[in-house]
Motif scaffolding. Structure first.
Motif, PDB file in Angstrom:
ATOM      1  N   ARG A 143       0.830  -1.202   0.000  1.00  0.00           N
ATOM      2  CA  ARG A 143       0.000   0.000   0.000  1.00  0.00           C
ATOM      3  C   ARG A 143       0.862   1.250   0.000  1.00  0.00           C
ATOM      4  NH1 ARG A 143      -4.682   0.617   4.400  1.00  0.00           N
ATOM      5  NH2 ARG A 143      -5.356  -1.248   3.334  1.00  0.00           N
ATOM      6  N   TRP A 144       1.999   1.186   0.671  1.00  0.00           N
ATOM      7  CA  TRP A 144       2.923   2.319   0.736  1.00  0.00           C
ATOM      8  C   TRP A 144       4.209   1.916   0.025  1.00  0.00           C
ATOM      9  CZ3 TRP A 144       0.174   0.687   5.110  1.00  0.00           C
ATOM     10  CH2 TRP A 144      -0.861   1.545   5.483  1.00  0.00           C
ATOM     11  N   ALA A 145       4.794   2.869  -0.660  1.00  0.00           N
ATOM     12  CA  ALA A 145       6.014   2.594  -1.427  1.00  0.00           C
ATOM     13  C   ALA A 145       7.127   2.099  -0.515  1.00  0.00           C
ATOM     14  CB  ALA A 145       6.465   3.868  -2.144  1.00  0.00           C
ATOM     15  N   LEU A 146       7.897   1.152  -1.017  1.00  0.00           N
ATOM     16  CA  LEU A 146       9.060   0.676  -0.275  1.00  0.00           C
ATOM     17  C   LEU A 146      10.202   1.668  -0.483  1.00  0.00           C
ATOM     18  CD1 LEU A 146       8.893  -3.103  -1.185  1.00  0.00           C
ATOM     19  CD2 LEU A 146       8.229  -2.020   0.963  1.00  0.00           C
ATOM     20  N   PRO A 147      10.993   1.919   0.557  1.00  0.00           N
ATOM     21  CA  PRO A 147      12.107   2.860   0.400  1.00  0.00           C
ATOM     22  C   PRO A 147      13.088   2.378  -0.658  1.00  0.00           C
ATOM     23  CG  PRO A 147      11.781   2.305   2.710  1.00  0.00           C
ATOM     24  CD  PRO A 147      10.918   1.389   1.906  1.00  0.00           C
ATOM     25  N   THR A 148      13.661   3.323  -1.384  1.00  0.00           N
ATOM     26  CA  THR A 148      14.638   2.985  -2.407  1.00  0.00           C
ATOM     27  C   THR A 148      16.051   3.322  -1.956  1.00  0.00           C
ATOM     28  OG1 THR A 148      14.306   5.138  -3.433  1.00  0.00           O
ATOM     29  CG2 THR A 148      12.998   3.299  -4.295  1.00  0.00           C
ATOM     30  N   ARG A 149      16.182   3.913  -0.772  1.00  0.00           N
ATOM     31  CA  ARG A 149      17.506   4.236  -0.219  1.00  0.00           C
ATOM     32  C   ARG A 149      17.430   4.110   1.292  1.00  0.00           C
ATOM     33  NH1 ARG A 149      16.113   9.261   1.384  1.00  0.00           N
ATOM     34  NH2 ARG A 149      14.851  10.483  -0.011  1.00  0.00           N
ATOM     35  N   PRO A 150      18.578   3.964   1.945  1.00  0.00           N
ATOM     36  CA  PRO A 150      18.570   3.843   3.404  1.00  0.00           C
ATOM     37  C   PRO A 150      18.031   5.117   4.062  1.00  0.00           C
ATOM     38  CG  PRO A 150      20.743   3.337   2.500  1.00  0.00           C
ATOM     39  CD  PRO A 150      19.912   3.874   1.382  1.00  0.00           C
ATOM     40  N   PRO A 151      17.449   4.984   5.241  1.00  0.00           N
ATOM     41  CA  PRO A 151      16.964   6.175   5.938  1.00  0.00           C
ATOM     42  C   PRO A 151      18.116   7.075   6.340  1.00  0.00           C
ATOM     43  CG  PRO A 151      16.798   4.241   7.333  1.00  0.00           C
ATOM     44  CD  PRO A 151      17.241   3.767   5.987  1.00  0.00           C
TER      45      PRO A 151
END
Length: 127
Positions: free
Chosen positions: A10-18
């Motif tokens: 439902r929510w985009a997965l991160p594409t870079r580390p936080p």
């Protein structure tokens, strides 16, 4: 039956580390003032979403049993969020109705790790 691997998040997965300080994050994950449940919620909120696509708290707490699979229920989630808010790990970013909670890892500066097992620098100030 749909495979869990084929379900679109439902929510985009991160594409870079936080962008969080990794030492403060590690301190937070070892803060013995937090239950394991609260640490899991904090880890998800700190690392599991992009800044532009973070869910509202009511969206997470209202996930159906089928949507949350093995995750604990609504009341467990609400208790963990309340625990994190009480210690300052989560701060409101909204009007209370459509509330987002921002992760504040500065609260980890006051973490109470188990010192004889985890040798974290007590003088770490996050800078």
């Amino acid at each position: 039956m749909t495979s869990t691997n084929s379900i679109r998040p439902r929510w985009a997965l991160p594409t870079r580390p936080p962008g969080h300080d990794p030492i403060l994050f590690a301190r937070a994950m070892r803060d013995m003032r937090l239950t394991w449940r609260a640490r899991g919620v904090l880890a998800e909120l700190a690392t599991g979403y992009t800044d532009d696509d973070r869910p509202l708290m009511h969206q997470l707490s209202s996930l159906t049993r089928d949507e949350r699979l093995a995750a604990e229920g609504r009341e467990a989630f609400r208790k963990a969020v309340a625990e994190l808010r009480a210690l300052g790990y989560l701060e409101p970013e909204g009007d209370g109705v459509a509330e987002r909670l921002a992760v504040n890892l500065d609260a980890a500066k006051d973490a109470r790790p188990v010192h004889d097992r985890f040798h974290l620098d007590d003088d770490y100030d996050g800078s």
